[in-house]
Design a protein around this motif. Structure first.
Motif, mmCIF file in Angstrom:
data_model
loop_
_atom_site.group_PDB
_atom_site.id
_atom_site.type_symbol
_atom_site.label_atom_id
_atom_site.label_comp_id
_atom_site.label_asym_id
_atom_site.label_seq_id
_atom_site.Cartn_x
_atom_site.Cartn_y
_atom_site.Cartn_z
ATOM 1 N N ARG A 170 0.807 -1.226 0.000
ATOM 2 C CA ARG A 170 0.000 0.000 0.000
ATOM 3 C C ARG A 170 0.839 1.276 0.000
ATOM 4 O O ARG A 170 0.384 2.314 -0.439
ATOM 5 C CB ARG A 170 -0.931 0.000 1.210
ATOM 6 C CG ARG A 170 -2.069 -1.009 1.099
ATOM 7 C CD ARG A 170 -2.943 -0.946 2.338
ATOM 8 N NE ARG A 170 -4.115 -1.810 2.226
ATOM 9 C CZ ARG A 170 -5.003 -1.986 3.187
ATOM 10 N NH1 ARG A 170 -4.847 -1.355 4.348
ATOM 11 N NH2 ARG A 170 -6.036 -2.782 3.013
ATOM 12 N N TRP A 171 2.039 1.202 0.558
ATOM 13 C CA TRP A 171 2.906 2.388 0.540
ATOM 14 C C TRP A 171 4.359 1.946 0.483
ATOM 15 O O TRP A 171 4.704 0.839 0.862
ATOM 16 C CB TRP A 171 2.649 3.311 1.739
ATOM 17 C CG TRP A 171 2.802 2.667 3.078
ATOM 18 C CD1 TRP A 171 3.933 2.543 3.809
ATOM 19 C CD2 TRP A 171 1.780 2.037 3.856
ATOM 20 N NE1 TRP A 171 3.696 1.892 4.984
ATOM 21 C CE2 TRP A 171 2.366 1.564 5.049
ATOM 22 C CE3 TRP A 171 0.413 1.832 3.675
ATOM 23 C CZ2 TRP A 171 1.645 0.905 6.033
ATOM 24 C CZ3 TRP A 171 -0.313 1.169 4.653
ATOM 25 C CH2 TRP A 171 0.313 0.722 5.819
ATOM 26 N N SER A 172 5.224 2.860 0.015
ATOM 27 C CA SER A 172 6.602 2.491 -0.320
ATOM 28 C C SER A 172 7.569 2.749 0.822
ATOM 29 O O SER A 172 8.621 3.363 0.638
ATOM 30 C CB SER A 172 7.041 3.259 -1.574
ATOM 31 O OG SER A 172 6.234 2.911 -2.668
ATOM 32 N N PHE A 214 7.255 -6.678 -9.563
ATOM 33 C CA PHE A 214 7.411 -5.484 -10.384
ATOM 34 C C PHE A 214 6.796 -4.292 -9.660
ATOM 35 O O PHE A 214 6.105 -4.447 -8.643
ATOM 36 C CB PHE A 214 6.752 -5.664 -11.757
ATOM 37 C CG PHE A 214 5.298 -6.026 -11.704
ATOM 38 C CD1 PHE A 214 4.306 -5.043 -11.631
ATOM 39 C CD2 PHE A 214 4.900 -7.363 -11.704
ATOM 40 C CE1 PHE A 214 2.967 -5.381 -11.575
ATOM 41 C CE2 PHE A 214 3.562 -7.716 -11.641
ATOM 42 C CZ PHE A 214 2.590 -6.718 -11.572
ATOM 43 N N THR A 215 7.065 -3.092 -10.160
ATOM 44 C CA THR A 215 6.462 -1.877 -9.603
ATOM 45 C C THR A 215 5.508 -1.273 -10.618
ATOM 46 O O THR A 215 5.668 -1.453 -11.839
ATOM 47 C CB THR A 215 7.540 -0.844 -9.246
ATOM 48 O OG1 THR A 215 8.313 -0.542 -10.404
ATOM 49 C CG2 THR A 215 8.446 -1.379 -8.143
ATOM 50 N N PHE A 216 4.503 -0.550 -10.100
ATOM 51 C CA PHE A 216 3.485 0.069 -10.952
ATOM 52 C C PHE A 216 3.239 1.485 -10.446
ATOM 53 O O PHE A 216 2.856 1.676 -9.278
ATOM 54 C CB PHE A 216 2.194 -0.755 -10.918
ATOM 55 C CG PHE A 216 1.106 -0.205 -11.800
ATOM 56 C CD1 PHE A 216 1.124 -0.434 -13.166
ATOM 57 C CD2 PHE A 216 0.070 0.547 -11.256
ATOM 58 C CE1 PHE A 216 0.115 0.062 -13.983
ATOM 59 C CE2 PHE A 216 -0.941 1.050 -12.069
ATOM 60 C CZ PHE A 216 -0.920 0.810 -13.435
ATOM 61 N N ARG A 272 2.263 10.088 -7.994
ATOM 62 C CA ARG A 272 2.668 10.331 -6.610
ATOM 63 C C ARG A 272 2.994 9.048 -5.853
ATOM 64 O O ARG A 272 3.690 9.085 -4.855
ATOM 65 C CB ARG A 272 1.561 11.085 -5.867
ATOM 66 C CG ARG A 272 1.384 12.529 -6.324
ATOM 67 C CD ARG A 272 0.324 13.221 -5.496
ATOM 68 N NE ARG A 272 -0.970 12.570 -5.617
ATOM 69 C CZ ARG A 272 -2.036 12.859 -4.865
ATOM 70 N NH1 ARG A 272 -1.937 13.782 -3.918
ATOM 71 N NH2 ARG A 272 -3.176 12.225 -5.040
ATOM 72 N N LEU A 273 2.484 7.925 -6.304
ATOM 73 C CA LEU A 273 2.634 6.683 -5.550
ATOM 74 C C LEU A 273 3.089 5.567 -6.479
ATOM 75 O O LEU A 273 2.502 5.361 -7.551
ATOM 76 C CB LEU A 273 1.308 6.298 -4.882
ATOM 77 C CG LEU A 273 1.307 5.069 -3.973
ATOM 78 C CD1 LEU A 273 2.275 5.266 -2.805
ATOM 79 C CD2 LEU A 273 -0.101 4.812 -3.433
#
Length: 579
Positions: A76-78, A110-112, A118-119
Motif C-alpha cells: 500500500r505504501w513504499s 514489479f512496480t506500478f 505520486r505513488l
C-alpha cells in the motif's frame, strides 16, 4: 468485475472489461498482463495492514493465448522496510522448490506507478494455492485426531526443512498461513515476514543478548514480526531465530488438537509452558512430549534443526504403540503374570524396557550429544547385545570428538552384525571427517558390497572422495553407475554434482555445465553444485550467470564440507584481496 489497484481510490470495483477505473482513471490491466478479479482480504481492513491481496487473472505473454488464475500482493505504501519484505518474499519463493510452497517467477515482482505519479506500488504475483486455511478447517470440522496430526506435522516439518536448508525461516507460522488442499496435502503460505539466516543477522541477534536460558536485552535493531499466541518470547523482542518457527508450529498444533484458542489455555507459572494435554485426550504422551519440546520457552531447549524433529517423528509410531501398550490393562495383567510365572523372564523384560527407555531418552538429546552419549551407555548396561545402540553411541562419540570411543563402539557393533552396510557407511563417514580418505574409501566399498549396490549415500561419498583424491575418471565412473541405480532426485542431484565436478577438473566444461545444471534443477539447495557451476561458467566466460551462482554459494550456510569452505574462501579472496 475488475478492481482498481489504487489503494486511495474511492470506488475500486468496476464493470467487467472496463479499461480504466471509472473513479480514478488508473488502468485496470496492470503491467500489461494482470487484471484484479476480487480481493482476498477486505479492502476496508485496519490501515496498519500493509498489503492488499487479490485473486488475479494473469495473461503473461510467454504463456501464449492462455491465462492463469493467481494471487497478487500489492504494497500500500513504499516504506523502505516494507519494500524489502516484499522483495525478500519474492526471492524466497523463487528460491524454494517444494510442492508445499507457492511458486513465483523472476518476472512476478514489479512496480506500478499510479496515474498521478505520486505513488509507486510494489507488486508480487504468485501461484494460487487452492483449499482452505487450517483456521477455517478447524471451525468446520473441530479438533483433529492423532493420526491427522502426525500426517500434517510430518508434511509441515518437511516444508520447513526445505525453507531452513535454503537459508530462510518463516517467522509467521499459524493456522491462517497453512492451506489444506483438495488432495489432502498442506501448503505453507505468506512468506512476507520471512528472514534470511545470515551471519550478519545472527550477529545482530547475538549482540542483542539472545542466550539459551537468559532474558533478552535491547541491542541492534531487528525487524519485529509477531503474532500474539503463536510467537515466542525472543520473537516478541525482535530477535527471532530458526527455532522460533518450531515454537509457532507446536502452538499451531495445540490449537488444532484442542480446538481451543490459545488465549483460553492456562500457563504453568513455574515453567512458562502451556497446560493443554487434558484438553486433547486423543493424543498419546510421546506426541505431546514432542510438541512441548518444540514450544519450550527458550530456543536452546527446543529441537535445534528440522532434521532432529523428523528423526523423532520417524520413531513416534513405535513409541505410540509402546506407550499405549504400557498403559493398557493388558500390559498390567501381562506384567503381573510374568512376575508370578518366572522371575527370570520378568528380569529380561524389565531390562529390555529399561534399555528402550534410556535409548528413547537419548533420542530427546540429539542436539546435545554429551547427554545422549550418557543415555546410550545406560541403555547398553541393560541390553549389551544391541548393535543399533553401539552404532548410535559411536555417532554420539564422533560428534563430541571422542574418537577412541567412536572406534571402540563401531568395533563392538561389527562383532554383533559384521555385514551391516549401514555400519560400514557410518564408519566410512567417520574416517571421511578425519581426513583419513583411504580408510573411508575401504568402508564405503564394503557398504556398497554388503548393500548390493543400493546404498547411494556410500556411492555418492566414494565418488566425492575420488574427486578429492584427483582421481577424476574413477569419480565420474562411480557417479554414472550410481545414476543407473537410483530414481531418487536427491541422490541423482548429488551424483550429477560429483560427475560435473570430475568433468570440470578434466576441463570438459560443456559437459560439466550440463551435469551441474541438472544437479541444481533436481535439488536447488545443493550449495556445492552452485559453487561448482559458478566455477564452470567462469571457465566458459559466462560471467553474469556465474555471478548468480556465486551469490547462492556465498549466502548459503547449510554445509560443513571442507571443499565448499575452500571454494567460498577462493571467491572471497578475489572479492576482498588481502593485499
Amino acid at each position: 468485475m475488475s478492481y482498481c489497484i489504487n489503494p486511495l481510490c474511492s470506488r475500486r470495483h468496476n464493470p467487467e472489461y472496463t479499461e480504466n477505473c471509472l473513479a480514478c482513471g488508473n488502468p485496470l490491466l496492470i503491467d500489461g498482463r494482470i487484471r484484479l478479479l476480487r480481493p482476498l482480504r477486505s479492502l476496508d481492513e485496519d490501515p496498519s495492514t500493509y498489503t492488499d491481496v487479490f485473486e488475479v487473472e494473469d495473461v503473461e505473454p510467454s504463456w501464449g493465448t492462455k491465462s492463469r488464475i493467481r494471487v497478487m500482493k500489492v504494497l500500500r505504501w513504499s516504506d523502505p522496510k516494507l519494500v524489502r519484505l516484499v522483495q525478500r518474499e519474492s526471492l524466497i519463493l523463487q528460491t524454494l522448490y517444494h510442492p508445499g510452497v507457492p511458486k513465483c517467477g523472476v518476472d512476478d515482482y514489479f512496480t506500478f506507478k499510479l496515474k498521478d505519479g505520486r505513488l509507486v506500488l510494489h507488486c508480487l504475483v504468485m501461484e494460487k494455492v487452492e483449499g482452505e486455511n487450517l483456521q477455517q478447517w478447524l471451525k468446520s470440522y473441530g479438533m483433529i485426531p492423532q493420526k491427522v496430526a502426525l500426517d500434517w506435522l510430518a508434511q509441515l516439518v518437511d516444508i520447513l526443512e526445505s525453507v531452513h536448508r535454503s537459508g530462510f525461516f518463516h517467522r509467521d507460522i499459524k493456522p491462517e498461513n497453512i492451506i489444506y488442499q483438495p488432495d489432502g496435502q498442506l501448503a505453507l503460505v505468506d512468506f512476507g515476514a520471512s528472514r534470511q539466516i545470515t551471519t550478519t543477522y545472527l550477529a545482530k541477534v547475538g549482540a542483542s543478548g539472545v542466550n539459551k536460558r537468559t532474558r533478552f536485552s535491547s541491542g541492534y535493531e531487528v525487524t519485529v514480526v509477531r503474532t500474539i499466541r503463536f510467537s515466542p518470547l525472543e520473537q516478541l523482542n525482535g530477535q527471532a531465530l530458526p527455532q522460533s518457527d518450531f515454537y509457532a508450529l507446536g502452538r499451531t498444533f495445540v490449537n488444532l488438537l484442542t480446538g481451543i484458542s490459545l488465549l483460553e489455555l492456562p500457563i504453568d507459572q513455574n515453567t512458562g509452558r502451556l497446560i493443554w494435554r487434558d484438553k486433547a485426550p486423543q493424543i498419546d504422551k510421546p506426541l505431546a512430549d514432542l510438541l512441548d519440546d518444540m514450544m519450550a520457552p527458550f530456543p536452546g531447549q527446543r529441537p535445534q534443526t528440522t532434521q532432529v524433529i523428523l528423526e523423532r517423528l520417524q520413531r513416534l509410531p513405535f513409541k505410540l504403540k509402546l506407550n499405549r501398550f504400557l498403559v493398557s490393562n493388558i500390559f498390567k495383567c501381562f506384567l503381573a503374570g510374568s512376575l508370578i510365572a518366572t522371575i527370570n523372564a520378568s528380569y529380561k523384560q524389565i531390562n529390555f524396557a529399561l534399555s528402550a527407555y534410556y535409548f528413547n531418552q537419548a533420542g530427546h538429546y540429539m542436539n546435545e550429544p554429551k547427554i545422549a552419549k550418557k543415555y546410550y551407555e545406560l541403555a547398553l548396561i541393560y541390553n549389551p547385545k544391541d548393535d543399533e545402540i553401539y552404532n548410535n553411541l559411536a555417532v554420539a562419540c564422533q560428534v563430541t570428538q571422542d574418537l577412541n570411543c567412536a572406534i571402540e563402539n563401531y568395533q563392538k557393533a561389527f562383532k554383533l552384525k559384521p555385514n551391516a552396510w549401514e555400519l560400514h557407511y557410518n564408519l566410512g563417514n567417520f574416517y571421511d571427517e578425519q581426513g583419513q580418505y583411504d580408510q573411508a574409501e575401504q568402508q564405503y566399498k564394503l557398504s556398497i558390497k554388503y548393500g548390493k549396490n543400493q546404498p547411494m549415500n556410500a556411492v555418492n561419498n566414494l565418488s566425492r572422495l575420488k574427486n578429492i583424491q584427483e582421481k577424476y575418471s574413477e569419480a565420474a565412473q562411480l557417479a554414472l553407475e550410481g545414476l543407473k541405480g537410483t530414481s531418487d532426485p536427491v541422490w541423482q542431484a548429488a551424483l550429477y554434482k560429483n560427475l560435473g565436478w570430475a568433468r570440470f577438473k578434466q576441463q570438459r566444461y560443456a559437459e560439466a555445465k550440463d551435469y551441474l545444471q541438472k544437479s541444481v534443477k533436481l535439488d536447488s539447495r545443493r550449495v556445492d553444485a552452485h559453487c561448482l557451476l559458478a566455477k564452470t561458467q567462469e571457465a566458459l566466460g559466462e560471467l553474469d550467470n556465474a555471478r548468480t551462482h556465486w551469490e547462492v554459494c556465498l549466502i548459503s550456510n547449510n554445509s560443513g564440507l571442507p571443499e565448499i569452505s575452500e571454494w567460498k574462501q577462493q571467491i572471497l579472496q578475489r572479492i576482498f584481496p588481502t593485499n
